[in-house]
Design a protein around this motif. Sequence first.
Motif, PDB file in Angstrom:
ATOM      1  N   SER A 197       4.514  38.379 -36.439  1.00  0.00           N
ATOM      2  CA  SER A 197       4.004  38.368 -37.723  1.00  0.00           C
ATOM      3  C   SER A 197       5.071  38.056 -38.623  1.00  0.00           C
ATOM      4  N   SER A 248      -1.568  42.544 -38.760  1.00  0.00           N
ATOM      5  CA  SER A 248      -1.357  43.086 -37.414  1.00  0.00           C
ATOM      6  C   SER A 248      -2.702  43.597 -36.931  1.00  0.00           C
ATOM      7  N   VAL A 252       2.477  43.953 -30.925  1.00  0.00           N
ATOM      8  CA  VAL A 252       2.464  43.143 -32.317  1.00  0.00           C
ATOM      9  C   VAL A 252       3.566  43.567 -33.143  1.00  0.00           C
ATOM     10  N   CYS A 299       7.379  47.643 -35.121  1.00  0.00           N
ATOM     11  CA  CYS A 299       6.468  47.672 -34.225  1.00  0.00           C
ATOM     12  C   CYS A 299       6.520  49.208 -33.661  1.00  0.00           C
TER      13      CYS A 299
END
Length: 332
Positions: free
Chosen positions: A102, A116, A130, A154
């Motif tokens: 993202s 997320s 993600v 992450c």
Amino acid sequence: MRAAVLGAGSWGTAFAKVLADAGTDVTVWARREEVAASIRDRRVNPDYFPQTRLPDRITATAHAGEAITGAEVVVLAVPSQTLRGNLAEWVRHLEPDASLVSLMKGIELSTTKRMSEVIVETSGVAAERVVVVTGPNLAPEIMLEQPAATVVACTDLDRAKAVQKAVTAPYLRPYTNTDVIGCELGGAVKNVIALAYGVATAMGLGDNTKATLITRGLAETLRLGVALGADPLTFAGLAGLGDLVATCSSPFSRNRTFGEHLGRGETLEEAQTSTRQTAEGVKSCLGIRDLARKHGVDMPITEQVERICHEGVAPKVAMLALMNRELQHEVR
């Protein structure tokens, strides 16, 4: 490694260049075929960087499925409020263990969810897949290959390290972090504070005011982050203070520029016409305000930015409201 970058805006284009310069083959998805054709055939994005030749490792398509199929890294670089609808159409093309990266810095208005969270909810993938990339990464400077750093966040540190390696270019140094909540909030709230900074700039206010907005804006971000479970140290780093300073101080910042138009007395509609670009903070201030109220967090600068943007309150009135608040201890 093969990557897809979904979105041919300024940051999506710059990030595609980073990936390519780091040794990854990249397919960019552009909403308009003429943009895809220009990137593919002429190696330039005509809308954002018409003078910069893109690396040969980059190609482009107007068909999202074509970009996504076979990609180990899928980068999401669309406006925050369009993510859910777009991703619902794209999810069937995802590879089973692809990392979803993202680049978006916003809060979904209808749900007050972070990007997320929207990705996990819409795609059904595990949160560990993600990855959030955030930091002081103004796209025009990245395109010029000026030295910069970023954060790759992450909850799965090994996956963060894999993406870190994929985006390590000669001019971009990425750091890993497992605090996804803090990194995302830093990226979202800084856009709102940058709007306030732009308003103050247009009003002719000086460095004392601007330093106050950055510092107290960071305090607002920290309060909300702690309430949501973020690590306070994140806000002292690239995803917090670093991104906030860059977005407030740079003339390349869409949010600061948009704020300047508001500070000159333009309405929201007039400012949108003048800038012709998405300023994420304009919409996100509503979601951030609602998120703060839900968790009982005081965010006075965010409240006043929302009033200027969406209630038509004059900047001078909003500034007076901030200055006339009840006196209190600095760290509370």
